[in-house]
Design an enzyme around this catalytic site. Structure first.
Site, PDB file in Angstrom:
ATOM      1  N   SER A 111       0.825  -1.215   0.000  1.00 22.52           N
ATOM      2  CA  SER A 111       0.000   0.000   0.000  1.00 22.52           C
ATOM      3  C   SER A 111       0.859   1.265   0.000  1.00 22.52           C
ATOM      4  CB  SER A 111      -0.936  -0.007   1.207  1.00 22.52           C
ATOM      5  OG  SER A 111      -1.894  -1.028   1.046  1.00 22.52           O
ATOM      6  N   ASP A 123      -7.673  -7.421   4.837  1.00 18.61           N
ATOM      7  CA  ASP A 123      -6.693  -8.295   4.177  1.00 18.61           C
ATOM      8  C   ASP A 123      -6.144  -9.396   5.086  1.00 18.61           C
ATOM      9  OD1 ASP A 123      -7.142  -6.702   2.019  1.00 18.61           O
ATOM     10  OD2 ASP A 123      -5.112  -5.872   1.889  1.00 18.61           O
TER      11      ASP A 123
HETATM   12  O1  LIG Z   1      -5.624   1.370  -0.208  1.00 16.29           O
HETATM   13  C1  LIG Z   1      -5.027   0.282  -0.167  1.00 16.29           C
HETATM   14  O2  LIG Z   1      -3.795   0.184  -0.341  1.00 16.29           O
HETATM   15  C2  LIG Z   1      -5.819  -0.940   0.102  1.00 16.29           C
HETATM   16  C3  LIG Z   1      -7.098  -0.858   0.623  1.00 16.29           C
HETATM   17  C4  LIG Z   1      -7.910  -2.031   0.993  1.00 16.29           C
HETATM   18  O3  LIG Z   1      -8.996  -2.114   0.106  1.00 16.29           O
HETATM   19  P1  LIG Z   1     -10.513  -1.639   0.460  1.00 16.29           P
HETATM   20  O4  LIG Z   1     -10.488  -0.224   0.842  1.00 16.29           O
HETATM   21  O5  LIG Z   1     -11.218  -1.889  -0.827  1.00 16.29           O
HETATM   22  O6  LIG Z   1     -10.968  -2.539   1.587  1.00 16.29           O
HETATM   23  C5  LIG Z   1      -7.102  -3.343   0.953  1.00 16.29           C
HETATM   24  O7  LIG Z   1      -7.964  -4.443   0.890  1.00 16.29           O
HETATM   25  C6  LIG Z   1      -6.140  -3.386  -0.225  1.00 16.29           C
HETATM   26  O8  LIG Z   1      -5.373  -4.567  -0.224  1.00 16.29           O
HETATM   27  C7  LIG Z   1      -5.180  -2.232  -0.179  1.00 16.29           C
HETATM   28  C1  LIG Z   2      -7.400  -6.638  -1.852  1.00 14.21           C
HETATM   29  C2  LIG Z   2      -6.103  -6.588  -2.169  1.00 14.21           C
HETATM   30  O1  LIG Z   2      -5.561  -5.834  -3.135  1.00 14.21           O
HETATM   31  P1  LIG Z   2      -6.169  -4.878  -4.267  1.00 14.21           P
HETATM   32  O2  LIG Z   2      -7.528  -4.437  -3.838  1.00 14.21           O
HETATM   33  O3  LIG Z   2      -5.194  -3.766  -4.383  1.00 14.21           O
HETATM   34  O4  LIG Z   2      -6.222  -5.706  -5.534  1.00 14.21           O
HETATM   35  C3  LIG Z   2      -5.124  -7.388  -1.382  1.00 14.21           C
HETATM   36  O5  LIG Z   2      -3.905  -7.229  -1.597  1.00 14.21           O
HETATM   37  O6  LIG Z   2      -5.527  -8.206  -0.526  1.00 14.21           O
END
Ligand SMILES: O=C(O)C1=C[C@@H](OP(=O)(O)O)[C@@H](O)[C@H](O)C1
Ligand SMILES: C=C(OP(=O)(O)O)C(=O)O
Length: 440
Positions: free
Chosen positions: A33, A323
């Site tokens: 992220s 996650d």
């Molecule tokens: O902003 C980010 O880097 C992320 C936000 C999350 O998604 P959501 O906001 O859709 O839950 C997470 O699940 C994803 O792996 C990374």
């Molecule tokens: C949900 C995930 O990633 P993204 O939404 O960026 O595909 C993840 O890494 O678990």
């Protein structure tokens, strides 16, 4: 960590070797992220930026290559040092003539939709089959008020997305935060280049809030301030320029979660250096969840230590850390009693439907799971081996590999899918040398 690709990423399946226990320091790769955020912010800053300890995985490399396609920066990736150098070319952002393809990279795709609003011309952005099912509609609805015309080519709210850009002027918009926080992060980051102030009002309840905190923290670190009214409104004042220079990415808390879960179910000890109490990554709070289940933990400013103990079930709302739900679920399979994981509807629109996938695969291992629309109730027991389908989802592969450390006969299909976020996962798993006698 080796920069040579692990040949196991090409295997059809892998049988995980069980361990009796371990006591290890495990280094995990940089945060996915944060790497995505620094890449996006650096590319909008107009300043040369060096990103150290960057995660170099499928998702982040897709984002780097997609950003380069706009022509305004180059992203030089050095695998040996895990460094990305983002350098302005002096050219304006232009829509690429070719469609942008980002595989299964959800965050990058959502960041790129708003970013294309800055690029003169028409940009089309798409991804793999699953990506073409993932929701973008809330972001598409919010962008016109800021001057950006973004539509789903097939009219279904999912990629391919067509953006007519060069027009991201800023202003006021509102957006739903109910499906994904990535839409809000995308608007906040890309407001950096808007001509006027950008005010983003959340029209309902924002999920996955820690990810928006990470967005604000990354911007702050690069010298950009955002005014906020809690999680109701974010205002990005115009005329700010992100500083370039050097940033260092902290270890990935989601990647760390597999090794915490391993220590939890093997009653072992793991130390994760480089991440600690000050982290904005919400997934760090898996530590407290595992503590509630019976582990001992120690969190300092720059390390996390977990020692597994006999585990028992807990009730936990995991909306803020989606996650690591699979990681907690595998621990729950070895715990006494039932673990009720609630408020996780967003798992149904990730790389796969993770509620369905975790339920199906745990049941294959003989574990009783009650599946709900937005929850899973897992009753721990004595899992048995099984061939695990991974649904092209890195987190399903890594989660069940951890079960394989404790349970004989766990076979992980398509182990290469871990490359989305953790290409060295299998090598890192190898570092858990048994301190007691291996059972195999
Ligand atoms: O902003 C980010 O880097 C992320 C936000 C999350 O998604 P959501 O906001 O859709 O839950 C997470 O699940 C994803 O792996 C990374
Ligand atoms: C949900 C995930 O990633 P993204 O939404 O960026 O595909 C993840 O890494 O678990």
């Amino acid at each position: 960590m080796s920069a040579t690709p692990d040949p196991r990423l090409k295997a059809e399946s892998l049988t995980v070797r069980t361990l009796a226990g371990f006591d290890e320091t495990v280094r995990v790769l940089g945060s996915k992220s944060y790497t995505n955020r620094y890449l996006a912010i650096a590319s909008l800053s107009g300043q040369e930026t060096v990103i150290d300890n960057a995660l170099l995985s499928d998702d982040t490399v897709y984002l780097a290559r997609a950003i380069e396609a706009f022509g305004h920066v180059t992203c030089d990736i050095d695998h040996a040092t895990a460094r990305i150098r983002v350098t302005p070319t002096g050219k304006a952002m232009r829509a690429p003539s070719e469609e942008i393809f980002v595989g299964g990279a959800g965050t990058p795709l959502r960041f790129l939709i708003s970013m294309a609003g800055h690029a003169e011309g028409t940009t089309v952005i798409t991804g793999n089959a699953r990506m073409q099912e993932r929701p973008m509609g809330d972001l598409l609805k919010a962008l016109p008020a800021l001057g950006v015309d973004a539509t789903a080519v097939r009219g279904n709210g999912s990629p391919p997305i067509r953006v007519i850009g060069g027009s991201f002027k800023g202003g006021a918009t509102s957006i739903s935060g109910a499906v994904s926080s990535q839409f809000t992060s995308s608007l906040i980051i890309n407001a950096l280049r808007a001509q006027t102030d950008t005010e983003i009002t959340i029209s309902d309840e924002l999920i996955s809030k820690p990810y928006v905190e990470m967005t604000l923290a990354a911007l702050k670190e690069m010298g950009v301030s955002v005014d906020r009214d809690e999680y109701r409104r974010f205002t990005v004042p115009a005329g700010q320029q992100a500083r370039g220079g050097q940033v260092t990415v902290e270890p990935d808390a989601s990647g760390m979660s597999y090794f915490l879960a391993a220590a939890a179910i093997l009653q072992s000890r793991v130390v994760i250096p480089g991440i600690g109490a000050g982290s904005h990554q919400g997934d760090v709070h898996l530590v407290q969840a595992l503590e509630r289940m019976g582990c001992r933990t120690e969190v300092t400013d720059d390390s996390i230590t977990l020692t597994g103990g006999p585990l028992h079930g807990i009730d936990i709302d995991m909306e803020a850390m989606p996650d690591v739900v699979p990681s907690l679920a595998i621990a729950a399979a070895y715990a006494e009693g039932t673990t009720r994981i609630t408020n996780i509807a967003s798992l149904r629109v990730k790389e796969c439907d993770r509620i369905a996938a975790v339920t199906t695969e745990l049941r294959k291992m003989g574990i009783d799971v009650e599946e709900h629309a937005d929850a899973m109730y897992i009753t721990g027991g004595t899992p048995h081996g099984a061939v695990i389908d991974t649904y092209d989802d890195h987190r399903i592969a890594m989660t069940f590999a951890i079960g394989g450390l404790r349970t004989e006969g766990v076979v992980i299909k398509d182990p290469g899918c871990v490359a989305k976020s953790f290409p060295t996962f299998w090598q890192t798993l190898d570092t858990l040398h048994p301190t007691l006698e291996s059972t195999k």
